[in-house]
Design an enzyme around this catalytic site. Structure first.
Site, PDB file in Angstrom:
ATOM      1  N   LYS A  63      22.778 -21.018  11.923  1.00  0.00           N
ATOM      2  CA  LYS A  63      21.893 -20.055  11.299  1.00  0.00           C
ATOM      3  C   LYS A  63      20.412 -20.646  11.387  1.00  0.00           C
ATOM      4  O   LYS A  63      19.272 -19.902  11.455  1.00  0.00           O
ATOM      5  CB  LYS A  63      22.231 -20.003   9.773  1.00  0.00           C
ATOM      6  N   TYR A  86      28.167 -23.426  11.057  1.00  0.00           N
ATOM      7  CA  TYR A  86      27.582 -22.202  10.271  1.00  0.00           C
ATOM      8  C   TYR A  86      25.991 -22.513  10.091  1.00  0.00           C
ATOM      9  O   TYR A  86      24.951 -22.013  10.220  1.00  0.00           O
ATOM     10  CB  TYR A  86      28.210 -21.998   9.312  1.00  0.00           C
ATOM     11  N   SER A 108      20.348 -13.584   7.661  1.00  0.00           N
ATOM     12  CA  SER A 108      20.511 -14.987   7.968  1.00  0.00           C
ATOM     13  C   SER A 108      21.353 -15.398   6.866  1.00  0.00           C
ATOM     14  O   SER A 108      22.106 -14.911   6.130  1.00  0.00           O
ATOM     15  CB  SER A 108      19.210 -15.705   8.012  1.00  0.00           C
ATOM     16  N   THR A 122      31.606 -10.979  -0.132  1.00  0.00           N
ATOM     17  CA  THR A 122      31.750 -10.414   0.949  1.00  0.00           C
ATOM     18  C   THR A 122      33.390 -10.778   1.381  1.00  0.00           C
ATOM     19  O   THR A 122      33.717 -12.143   0.835  1.00  0.00           O
ATOM     20  CB  THR A 122      31.003 -10.468   2.177  1.00  0.00           C
TER      21      THR A 122
END
Length: 290
Positions: free
Chosen positions: A190, A186, A172, A221
């Site tokens: 979530k 988003y 998550s 990332t």
């Protein structure tokens, strides 16, 4: 914004925050019994997902099944894992978490699955009025409905003896606890996904499967770099969520069934909260603060 300096985001009992991995959660020391077991993970070929694969391979898991859309990253991940961990069988499938028939086909052809980790996510960081209906629908299709679908299909598999409860670890985000400019789709998706995991846990009282939602931390990332402004966070080690996920799949974490936890929280301080959690079903879930 430095999330590690925001203690209001986690219980007061958690004093120790680990930005690097530590002895207590190393795959070589965890109590997770990996022998003969299978991990299936979506988005496991890069970033956080790949770190999770590495940690389970270090723990000695027998088989890892990786699902991701891009063939090129799947091939690279398979080659790297096979070279570093020759005792772990690695299988890969090019597939999207939003392709429900494909997810069903892969899960039901996999045989026994002991640990399921939905790690795929979709994010479109724009002012709410500028997000198209299609973009909002795509976020919910991947982050909420896709999560629901693969967990449901996983639960439909025939029961097999595996040496303990099986685990679902939903990757998550602390965004589920927040709101910020551009985060409407988003953050809300979530939060909805965390609620679904809690409800799966509530509706599976026999204890054959344990369910967790996991915030992996501020990990650098491709998705984070594309959406997080420079200097907003202090980046943390990707090894922490990988190693923590192995600990979470083990017997020490079973008391966290249905809860939302951060990978950086010290596990012994979490364990010290066991009685408090047992007496308060809403703690570490998406709910109103008391």
């Amino acid at each position: 914004m430095d999330f590690k300096n925001m203690p209001q985001f986690w219980p007061a009992e958690i004093k120790t925050y680990h930005m690097e991995t530590y002895d207590r959660i190393l795959p070589s020391t965890t109590k997770f019994d990996a022998k003969g077991k299978t991990l299936l993970i979506t988005a496991g070929a890069t970033g956080i997902g790949y770190s999770i694969c590495e940690s389970f391979a270090k723990a000695g898991i027998a088989r890892i099944i990786i699902l991701q859309r891009r063939e090129s990253v799947l091939a690279a991940a398979k080659e790297a894992l096979a070279k570093a961990y020759p005792n772990t069988k690695v299988e890969t499938y090019a597939a999207s978490q939003s392709d429900f028939p494909r997810m069903t086909e892969i899960i039901h052809s996999a045989g026994n699955i002991d640990v399921l980790i939905p790690c795929a996510t979709n994010a479109s960081m724009k002012p709410t009025r500028d997000i198209s209906t299609e973009q909002m629908a795509n976020m919910y299709t991947v982050n909420v409905v896709g999560l629901f679908h693969i967990v449901r299909e996983f639960l439909a598999l025939p029961s097999t003896a595996s040496g303990g409860p099986k685990s679902v670890i939903h990757v998550s985000s602390n965004a589920s606890q927040m709101y910020f400019p551009g985060g409407s789709g988003y953050c809300s998706s979530k939060a909805a996904a965390n609620q679904i995991i809690t409800h799966f846990a509530t509706d599976e009282p026999e204890g054959n499967v344990k369910f967790y939602s996991l915030h992996p931390g501020a990990i650098r990332t491709e998705l984070a770099e594309a959406n997080v402004p420079e200097g907003m966070v202090v980046w943390e080690s990707v090894k922490v969520p990988g190693d923590f996920a192995v600990w979470l799949a083990g017997p020490e974490a079973e008391f966290l069934n249905g809860r939302f936890v951060w990978a950086q929280w010290d596990v012994d301080e979490l364990i010290a909260m066991k009685k408090k959690l047992a007496s308060d079903p809403s703690l570490l879930t998406i709910t109103l603060a008391k």
